[in-house]
Scaffold this motif. Structure first.
Motif, PDB file in Angstrom:
ATOM      1  N   LEU A  80       1.829  18.246   0.148  1.00 14.65           N
ATOM      2  CA  LEU A  80       1.311  16.934   0.528  1.00 14.65           C
ATOM      3  C   LEU A  80       1.059  16.084  -0.709  1.00 14.65           C
ATOM      4  O   LEU A  80       0.909  16.597  -1.816  1.00 14.65           O
ATOM      5  CB  LEU A  80      -0.006  17.067   1.305  1.00 14.65           C
ATOM      6  CG  LEU A  80      -0.034  17.950   2.551  1.00 14.65           C
ATOM      7  CD1 LEU A  80      -1.434  17.919   3.164  1.00 14.65           C
ATOM      8  CD2 LEU A  80       1.008  17.513   3.561  1.00 14.65           C
ATOM      9  N   ALA A  81       0.978  14.762  -0.493  1.00 15.68           N
ATOM     10  CA  ALA A  81       0.557  13.825  -1.531  1.00 15.68           C
ATOM     11  C   ALA A  81      -0.011  12.596  -0.844  1.00 15.68           C
ATOM     12  O   ALA A  81       0.211  12.374   0.349  1.00 15.68           O
ATOM     13  CB  ALA A  81       1.720  13.435  -2.454  1.00 15.68           C
ATOM     14  N   ASP A  82      -0.757  11.789  -1.599  1.00  9.78           N
ATOM     15  CA  ASP A  82      -1.270  10.518  -1.094  1.00  9.78           C
ATOM     16  C   ASP A  82      -0.400   9.397  -1.655  1.00  9.78           C
ATOM     17  O   ASP A  82      -0.088   9.379  -2.856  1.00  9.78           O
ATOM     18  CB  ASP A  82      -2.717  10.307  -1.524  1.00  9.78           C
ATOM     19  CG  ASP A  82      -3.632  11.420  -1.034  1.00  9.78           C
ATOM     20  OD1 ASP A  82      -3.274  12.079  -0.034  1.00  9.78           O
ATOM     21  OD2 ASP A  82      -4.701  11.622  -1.648  1.00  9.78           O
ATOM     22  N   LEU A  83      -0.014   8.458  -0.793  1.00 12.05           N
ATOM     23  CA  LEU A  83       0.818   7.324  -1.195  1.00 12.05           C
ATOM     24  C   LEU A  83       0.017   6.043  -1.086  1.00 12.05           C
ATOM     25  O   LEU A  83      -0.644   5.803  -0.069  1.00 12.05           O
ATOM     26  CB  LEU A  83       2.064   7.197  -0.306  1.00 12.05           C
ATOM     27  CG  LEU A  83       3.064   8.347  -0.270  1.00 12.05           C
ATOM     28  CD1 LEU A  83       4.212   7.998   0.675  1.00 12.05           C
ATOM     29  CD2 LEU A  83       3.595   8.651  -1.660  1.00 12.05           C
ATOM     30  N   THR A  84       0.085   5.202  -2.112  1.00 11.61           N
ATOM     31  CA  THR A  84      -0.466   3.853  -2.037  1.00 11.61           C
ATOM     32  C   THR A  84       0.696   2.873  -2.099  1.00 11.61           C
ATOM     33  O   THR A  84       1.444   2.838  -3.080  1.00 11.61           O
ATOM     34  CB  THR A  84      -1.452   3.576  -3.181  1.00 11.61           C
ATOM     35  OG1 THR A  84      -2.566   4.471  -3.069  1.00 11.61           O
ATOM     36  CG2 THR A  84      -1.963   2.140  -3.112  1.00 11.61           C
ATOM     37  N   VAL A  85       0.869   2.111  -1.009  1.00 10.85           N
ATOM     38  CA  VAL A  85       1.969   1.162  -0.883  1.00 10.85           C
ATOM     39  C   VAL A  85       1.421  -0.242  -1.093  1.00 10.85           C
ATOM     40  O   VAL A  85       0.369  -0.595  -0.536  1.00 10.85           O
ATOM     41  CB  VAL A  85       2.627   1.279   0.508  1.00 10.85           C
ATOM     42  CG1 VAL A  85       3.776   0.299   0.647  1.00 10.85           C
ATOM     43  CG2 VAL A  85       3.091   2.701   0.753  1.00 10.85           C
ATOM     44  N   ARG A  86       2.120  -1.051  -1.884  1.00 11.23           N
ATOM     45  CA  ARG A  86       1.691  -2.427  -2.149  1.00 11.23           C
ATOM     46  C   ARG A  86       2.750  -3.412  -1.666  1.00 11.23           C
ATOM     47  O   ARG A  86       3.927  -3.034  -1.497  1.00 11.23           O
ATOM     48  CB  ARG A  86       1.445  -2.610  -3.651  1.00 11.23           C
ATOM     49  CG  ARG A  86       0.170  -1.931  -4.141  1.00 11.23           C
ATOM     50  CD  ARG A  86      -0.039  -2.145  -5.630  1.00 11.23           C
ATOM     51  NE  ARG A  86       0.894  -1.301  -6.393  1.00 11.23           N
ATOM     52  CZ  ARG A  86       0.634  -0.049  -6.759  1.00 11.23           C
ATOM     53  NH1 ARG A  86      -0.513   0.521  -6.430  1.00 11.23           N
ATOM     54  NH2 ARG A  86       1.513   0.642  -7.430  1.00 11.23           N
ATOM     55  N   PRO A  87       2.363  -4.679  -1.446  1.00  6.69           N
ATOM     56  CA  PRO A  87       3.358  -5.687  -1.039  1.00  6.69           C
ATOM     57  C   PRO A  87       4.520  -5.719  -2.027  1.00  6.69           C
ATOM     58  O   PRO A  87       4.305  -5.725  -3.248  1.00  6.69           O
ATOM     59  CB  PRO A  87       2.557  -6.998  -1.051  1.00  6.69           C
ATOM     60  CG  PRO A  87       1.138  -6.565  -0.831  1.00  6.69           C
ATOM     61  CD  PRO A  87       1.001  -5.243  -1.529  1.00  6.69           C
ATOM     62  N   SER A  88       5.726  -5.724  -1.491  1.00  5.92           N
ATOM     63  CA  SER A  88       6.916  -5.603  -2.331  1.00  5.92           C
ATOM     64  C   SER A  88       7.983  -6.592  -1.864  1.00  5.92           C
ATOM     65  O   SER A  88       8.088  -6.890  -0.679  1.00  5.92           O
ATOM     66  CB  SER A  88       7.485  -4.177  -2.247  1.00  5.92           C
ATOM     67  OG  SER A  88       6.490  -3.201  -2.468  1.00  5.92           O
TER      68      SER A  88
END
Length: 509
Positions: free
Chosen positions: A365-373
């Motif tokens: 597992l991992a944590d993802l941080t998604v930003r406006p792209s």
């Protein structure tokens, strides 16, 4: 009462029971009656008095006969706002369903942790309770305990529940170890075109299972003297086909080799579960599985299925189409690596935490941080492949993502006969989606989303894609009859609301 009223009241009772997360057996116990009586009531096959309706309403803390309750569930979406915050990925729907079927392999107790509370799971639980399995939600409803009887009552199988899920096919593998003759209803589920069951029957025939498909049911007979004499080569690398073969091999007294096996996430979870039962499985994560079966399995087992990569993809797509910054925790990245690589090429701005193990001790597992792209369309077409390729169920989410990107994206959904057709529904929300043939769509972005009122497509992933697009569309949209979404997602609307969405659940009056 007329048969029509009995069926309508039965459906209300079933919906209220499921909302309270009770099994038929638990409701029967609260009413001082049997599970089979509750089953007959819910199927509209039992006369029921007003006094009994009142008792059921009291047991379920619900007004069974109330204006509008019988209607389907709808969602009202006020879109155009950005999401924010943190959300956890929940356990895999497909793994949970396979593990419920696998619980029939042991005569001991099975405890499953953090089980997905979804319609697909409820359908399988209804089938299990109808044949005598004791089902109990424990730890404040987070975990599930299943205890099989000494003898299954296969003749009492809940036909209605079984017909509403294609997953009932996975009863063939374990039941062949419990009875020499049995039948299960034809499988249902999403409307994804014609899907043959022949690969299942071909694989299981090597273990002595013969199936005649007549009268709306699969009539199975088992010859216990038949045993595979050479490796079993699956005619399609399907997830449920591989799982059925594993379930048959698990209690076959000998070594079974399964080639062209799926190595997808739910198959790996099933293999890990089988190892907990004492069944040795070699080659997990590859396309050749060697199973050292046990003729008798009597142990108790306690297992935690891993998180759902398709739900993770859904949440990632929600962030992309709404131009939001969102942290998605407990993402099973090993089953999203190709998707993330494609999105990185398209310009996705995101961070990834160091990896850590799932509660099963095996899945990464991992944590993802998604930003406006600012995304651009990929040069190559988007198409699914068996793991480790892009997951078949993740393809529809690329349609919404492509609609938010600059340029033209070709999406080739070659697996299902007509799922790509449902993606053209995005045009009603402002997207430019052209259907080239039943398997290919051309998506031109970026999209200026607009609100609309629509009926939910009859396929799970396209239905969720429509909901995500509504989140991005300014104004108020309505998505009607969302049962198909509840089949595969637990409290999706409420969970999206927790990160900034504005979704209201309602029914017609």
């Amino acid at each position: 009462m007329t048969d029509d009223y009995l069926m309508r009241i039965g459906k209300l009772i079933r919906d209220a029971r499921q909302h309270r997360s009770l099994t038929q057996a638990q409701l029967g116990e609260a009413l001082g009656t049997s599970q089979s009586a509750v089953n007959r009531i819910e199927q509209g096959k039992q006369n029921i008095s007003l006094e009994m309706i009142a008792r059921i309403g009291e047991a379920l803390d619900s007004e069974i006969v109330s204006l509008g309750y019988a209607g389907p569930m709808h969602l009202r979406v006020v879109g155009g706002t950005r999401l924010a915050g943190t959300i956890d990925v929940r356990t895999s729907k497909n793994a949970c369903v396979a593990l419920l079927c696998a619980s029939l392999l042991t005569t001991g107790r099975t405890t499953l942790r953090q089980v997905a509370r979804i319609e697909e799971v409820y359908r399988i639980l209804d089938v299990l309770t109808s044949i005598g399995v004791k089902v109990r939600w424990i730890n404040e409803g987070r975990d599930l305990e299943l205890t099989p009887p000494a003898e299954l009552d296969l003749g009492a199988m809940n036909v209605e529940a079984a017909r509403r899920t294609r997953s009932v096919l996975m009863f063939l593998g374990p039941l062949m170890h419990r009875a020499e003759r049995f039948e299960i209803p034809y499988a249902g589920g999403c409307d994804l075109g014609t899907r043959t069951v022949q690969p299942h029957l071909t694989a299981l025939r090597r273990f002595g299972l013969e199936v005649a498909t007549t009268g709306g049911s699969y009539h199975a007979t088992v010859d216990p003297g038949v045993s595979p004499t050479r490796p079993i080569v699956l005619t399609e690398r399907g997830d449920t086909v591989t799982e059925n073969a594993l379930l048959a091999a698990a209690r076959h007294d000998g070594v079974s080799v399964i080639r062209n096996a799926s190595s997808n996430y739910m198959v790996q979870d099933l293999c890990f579960f089988l190892e907990q039962l004492g069944v040795r499985v070699e080659g997990i994560g590859t396309t050749t599985l060697t199973v050292h079966g046990l003729p008798d399995i009597t142990c108790d087992v306690d297992y935690a299925p891993a998180e759902d990569p398709v739900e993770a993809m859904s949440l990632l797509a929600a962030a992309v189409v709404t131009s939001s910054e969102l942290t998605i925790r407990r993402v099973p990245v090993e089953f999203l690596e190709i998707e993330l690589a494609v999105l990185e090429e398209m310009g996705l701005d995101h961070d990834r935490s160091p990896e850590y193990p799932a509660d099963n001790g095996r899945t990464r597992l991992a944590d993802l941080t998604v930003r406006p792209s600012k995304l651009t369309a990929p040069i190559d077409k988007i198409h699914p492949m068996p793991f480790p390729g892009i997951n078949i169920d993740n393809i529809p989410f690329f349609a919404a993502i492509a609609a938010a990107a600059h340029g033209t994206t070709l999406i080739h959904d070659w697996v299902y006969d007509n799922r790509a057709i449902y993606l053209t529904e995005l045009t009603r929300l402002g997207a430019d989606v052209k259907l080239l043939d039943p398997h290919r769509v051309l998506v031109q972005g970026p999209t200026r989303w607009r609100a609309a009122e629509m009926v939910c497509p009859p396929a799970l992933r396209p239905a969720v894609v429509i909901l995500l697009a509504m989140l991005a569309a300014e104004g108020t949209s309505v998505l009607r009859n969302v049962y198909v979404i509840n089949r595969g997602y637990e409290d999706l609307a409420e969970r999206l609301n927790s990160i900034g969405a504005r979704i209201e659940t309602f029914r017609d009056i």
